[in-house]
Write a protein that holds these residues in place. Structure first.
Motif, PDB file in Angstrom:
ATOM      1  N   MET A  31       0.846  -1.165   0.000  1.00 45.42           N
ATOM      2  CA  MET A  31       0.000   0.000   0.000  1.00 45.42           C
ATOM      3  C   MET A  31       0.897   1.235   0.000  1.00 45.42           C
ATOM      4  SD  MET A  31      -2.715   1.382   2.841  1.00 45.42           S
ATOM      5  CE  MET A  31      -3.142  -0.264   3.210  1.00 45.42           C
ATOM      6  N   THR A  32       0.521   2.184  -0.793  1.00 44.80           N
ATOM      7  CA  THR A  32       1.312   3.405  -0.865  1.00 44.80           C
ATOM      8  C   THR A  32       0.903   4.380   0.236  1.00 44.80           C
ATOM      9  OG1 THR A  32      -0.237   4.536  -2.328  1.00 44.80           O
ATOM     10  CG2 THR A  32       1.466   3.171  -3.379  1.00 44.80           C
ATOM     11  N   ASP A  33       1.767   5.340   0.483  1.00 40.52           N
ATOM     12  CA  ASP A  33       1.438   6.377   1.466  1.00 40.52           C
ATOM     13  C   ASP A  33       0.203   7.154   1.038  1.00 40.52           C
ATOM     14  OD1 ASP A  33       3.566   5.691   3.078  1.00 40.52           O
ATOM     15  OD2 ASP A  33       4.887   7.255   2.303  1.00 40.52           O
ATOM     16  N   LYS A  34       0.057   7.377  -0.277  1.00 42.66           N
ATOM     17  CA  LYS A  34      -1.109   8.116  -0.776  1.00 42.66           C
ATOM     18  C   LYS A  34      -2.397   7.357  -0.475  1.00 42.66           C
ATOM     19  CE  LYS A  34      -3.309  10.222  -4.675  1.00 42.66           C
ATOM     20  NZ  LYS A  34      -3.319  10.620  -6.039  1.00 42.66           N
ATOM     21  N   THR A  35      -2.383   6.047  -0.673  1.00 41.03           N
ATOM     22  CA  THR A  35      -3.569   5.240  -0.394  1.00 41.03           C
ATOM     23  C   THR A  35      -3.904   5.284   1.091  1.00 41.03           C
ATOM     24  OG1 THR A  35      -3.039   3.784  -2.248  1.00 41.03           O
ATOM     25  CG2 THR A  35      -4.608   2.959  -0.634  1.00 41.03           C
ATOM     26  N   ALA A  36      -2.895   5.198   1.938  1.00 46.07           N
ATOM     27  CA  ALA A  36      -3.114   5.274   3.385  1.00 46.07           C
ATOM     28  C   ALA A  36      -3.704   6.637   3.760  1.00 46.07           C
ATOM     29  CB  ALA A  36      -1.809   5.038   4.132  1.00 46.07           C
ATOM     30  N   GLU A  37      -3.222   7.688   3.123  1.00 47.25           N
ATOM     31  CA  GLU A  37      -3.759   9.027   3.381  1.00 47.25           C
ATOM     32  C   GLU A  37      -5.206   9.132   2.915  1.00 47.25           C
ATOM     33  OE1 GLU A  37      -1.187  11.978   1.663  1.00 47.25           O
ATOM     34  OE2 GLU A  37       0.555  11.218   2.764  1.00 47.25           O
ATOM     35  N   GLN A  38      -5.510   8.545   1.761  1.00 48.46           N
ATOM     36  CA  GLN A  38      -6.877   8.566   1.257  1.00 48.46           C
ATOM     37  C   GLN A  38      -7.811   7.804   2.198  1.00 48.46           C
ATOM     38  OE1 GLN A  38      -6.088   6.880  -2.617  1.00 48.46           O
ATOM     39  NE2 GLN A  38      -6.564   8.845  -3.606  1.00 48.46           N
ATOM     40  N   GLU A  77     -12.809  10.822  -5.496  1.00 52.48           N
ATOM     41  CA  GLU A  77     -11.876   9.781  -5.055  1.00 52.48           C
ATOM     42  C   GLU A  77     -12.563   8.679  -4.256  1.00 52.48           C
ATOM     43  OE1 GLU A  77      -7.780  11.151  -3.867  1.00 52.48           O
ATOM     44  OE2 GLU A  77      -8.901  13.026  -3.612  1.00 52.48           O
ATOM     45  N   ILE A  78     -13.723   8.972  -3.710  1.00 51.41           N
ATOM     46  CA  ILE A  78     -14.419   8.001  -2.854  1.00 51.41           C
ATOM     47  C   ILE A  78     -14.745   6.722  -3.622  1.00 51.41           C
ATOM     48  CG2 ILE A  78     -16.524   7.533  -1.552  1.00 51.41           C
ATOM     49  CD1 ILE A  78     -16.481  10.490  -0.676  1.00 51.41           C
ATOM     50  N   ASP A  79     -15.359   6.851  -4.799  1.00 48.41           N
ATOM     51  CA  ASP A  79     -15.735   5.662  -5.571  1.00 48.41           C
ATOM     52  C   ASP A  79     -14.528   4.802  -5.908  1.00 48.41           C
ATOM     53  OD1 ASP A  79     -18.431   6.269  -5.551  1.00 48.41           O
ATOM     54  OD2 ASP A  79     -18.359   7.334  -7.466  1.00 48.41           O
ATOM     55  N   LEU A  80     -13.434   5.439  -6.294  1.00 42.95           N
ATOM     56  CA  LEU A  80     -12.226   4.687  -6.635  1.00 42.95           C
ATOM     57  C   LEU A  80     -11.686   3.928  -5.425  1.00 42.95           C
ATOM     58  CD1 LEU A  80     -10.414   7.351  -8.840  1.00 42.95           C
ATOM     59  CD2 LEU A  80     -11.561   5.268  -9.613  1.00 42.95           C
ATOM     60  N   LEU A  81     -11.667   4.595  -4.277  1.00 46.76           N
ATOM     61  CA  LEU A  81     -11.136   3.947  -3.080  1.00 46.76           C
ATOM     62  C   LEU A  81     -12.055   2.820  -2.607  1.00 46.76           C
ATOM     63  CD1 LEU A  81      -8.862   3.865  -1.037  1.00 46.76           C
ATOM     64  CD2 LEU A  81     -10.114   5.538   0.331  1.00 46.76           C
ATOM     65  N   VAL A  82     -13.349   3.017  -2.699  1.00 46.90           N
ATOM     66  CA  VAL A  82     -14.290   1.961  -2.293  1.00 46.90           C
ATOM     67  C   VAL A  82     -14.124   0.739  -3.187  1.00 46.90           C
ATOM     68  CG1 VAL A  82     -16.736   1.344  -2.168  1.00 46.90           C
ATOM     69  CG2 VAL A  82     -15.944   3.493  -1.181  1.00 46.90           C
ATOM     70  N   ARG A  83     -13.957   0.949  -4.483  1.00 44.62           N
ATOM     71  CA  ARG A  83     -13.723  -0.191  -5.393  1.00 44.62           C
ATOM     72  C   ARG A  83     -12.420  -0.905  -5.035  1.00 44.62           C
ATOM     73  NH1 ARG A  83     -16.038   2.888 -10.269  1.00 44.62           N
ATOM     74  NH2 ARG A  83     -14.076   3.990 -10.061  1.00 44.62           N
ATOM     75  N   ARG A  84     -11.420  -0.135  -4.667  1.00 43.19           N
ATOM     76  CA  ARG A  84     -10.150  -0.751  -4.283  1.00 43.19           C
ATOM     77  C   ARG A  84     -10.313  -1.532  -2.981  1.00 43.19           C
ATOM     78  NH1 ARG A  84      -4.185   1.741  -3.617  1.00 43.19           N
ATOM     79  NH2 ARG A  84      -3.207  -0.265  -3.254  1.00 43.19           N
ATOM     80  N   LEU A  85     -11.096  -1.010  -2.044  1.00 50.44           N
ATOM     81  CA  LEU A  85     -11.360  -1.725  -0.790  1.00 50.44           C
ATOM     82  C   LEU A  85     -12.007  -3.079  -1.059  1.00 50.44           C
ATOM     83  CD1 LEU A  85     -12.646   1.137   1.509  1.00 50.44           C
ATOM     84  CD2 LEU A  85     -10.803  -0.442   2.082  1.00 50.44           C
ATOM     85  N   ASP A  90      -8.921  -5.305  -2.498  1.00 46.42           N
ATOM     86  CA  ASP A  90      -7.637  -5.370  -1.790  1.00 46.42           C
ATOM     87  C   ASP A  90      -7.858  -5.789  -0.340  1.00 46.42           C
ATOM     88  OD1 ASP A  90      -5.253  -4.778  -0.416  1.00 46.42           O
ATOM     89  OD2 ASP A  90      -4.774  -3.117  -1.758  1.00 46.42           O
ATOM     90  N   ASP A  91      -7.520  -7.039  -0.041  1.00 40.63           N
ATOM     91  CA  ASP A  91      -7.749  -7.562   1.315  1.00 40.63           C
ATOM     92  C   ASP A  91      -6.930  -6.812   2.362  1.00 40.63           C
ATOM     93  OD1 ASP A  91      -9.545  -9.447   0.365  1.00 40.63           O
ATOM     94  OD2 ASP A  91      -8.027 -11.020   0.195  1.00 40.63           O
ATOM     95  N   GLU A  92      -5.711  -6.449   2.023  1.00 37.71           N
ATOM     96  CA  GLU A  92      -4.865  -5.713   2.968  1.00 37.71           C
ATOM     97  C   GLU A  92      -5.472  -4.347   3.302  1.00 37.71           C
ATOM     98  OE1 GLU A  92      -0.512  -3.527   3.183  1.00 37.71           O
ATOM     99  OE2 GLU A  92      -0.841  -5.062   1.663  1.00 37.71           O
ATOM    100  N   LEU A  93      -5.958  -3.666   2.291  1.00 34.95           N
ATOM    101  CA  LEU A  93      -6.579  -2.365   2.497  1.00 34.95           C
ATOM    102  C   LEU A  93      -7.868  -2.501   3.304  1.00 34.95           C
ATOM    103  CD1 LEU A  93      -6.259   0.646   1.805  1.00 34.95           C
ATOM    104  CD2 LEU A  93      -7.624   0.215  -0.255  1.00 34.95           C
ATOM    105  N   ALA A  94      -8.660  -3.517   3.003  1.00 36.23           N
ATOM    106  CA  ALA A  94      -9.899  -3.755   3.750  1.00 36.23           C
ATOM    107  C   ALA A  94      -9.602  -4.071   5.215  1.00 36.23           C
ATOM    108  CB  ALA A  94     -10.691  -4.886   3.108  1.00 36.23           C
ATOM    109  N   ALA A  95      -8.521  -4.815   5.465  1.00 34.85           N
ATOM    110  CA  ALA A  95      -8.138  -5.127   6.845  1.00 34.85           C
ATOM    111  C   ALA A  95      -7.720  -3.856   7.578  1.00 34.85           C
ATOM    112  CB  ALA A  95      -7.009  -6.155   6.859  1.00 34.85           C
ATOM    113  N   ARG A  96      -7.018  -2.977   6.883  1.00 33.71           N
ATOM    114  CA  ARG A  96      -6.619  -1.714   7.510  1.00 33.71           C
ATOM    115  C   ARG A  96      -7.865  -0.875   7.835  1.00 33.71           C
ATOM    116  NH1 ARG A  96      -1.642   2.216   6.374  1.00 33.71           N
ATOM    117  NH2 ARG A  96      -0.633   0.199   6.520  1.00 33.71           N
TER     118      ARG A  96
END
Length: 66
Positions: free
Chosen positions: A1-8, A21-29, A32-38
């Motif tokens: 995960m990038t710092d930008k993704t963590a900031e988002q 940016e919300i729709d893009l991040l929700v689709r990534r969630l 991406d299991d790691e992002l969903a866990a975070r």
């Protein structure tokens, strides 16, 4: 995960993420299991800070260890 993704992700939690940016991040969630866990950990931390945790957390530590 990038710092930008963590900031988002943090900005989304705080209700400060730009609408486009919300729709893009929700689709990534969703992908991406790691992002969903975070995301789940961020929510758990928030609930703990508000002293709003359930008496028992919904996971079996023994099963996770084995």
């Amino acid at each position: 995960m990038t710092d930008k993704t963590a900031e988002q992700l943090s900005a989304l939690m705080d209700g400060e993420l730009e609408t486009q940016e919300i729709d893009l991040l929700v689709r990534r969630l969703e992908r991406d299991d790691e992002l969903a866990a975070r995301w789940a950990r961020y929510h758990l931390i928030g609930e703990a800070m508000r002293n709003n945790l359930p008496e028992q957390l919904p996971f079996d530590l023994g099963a996770r260890v084995s």
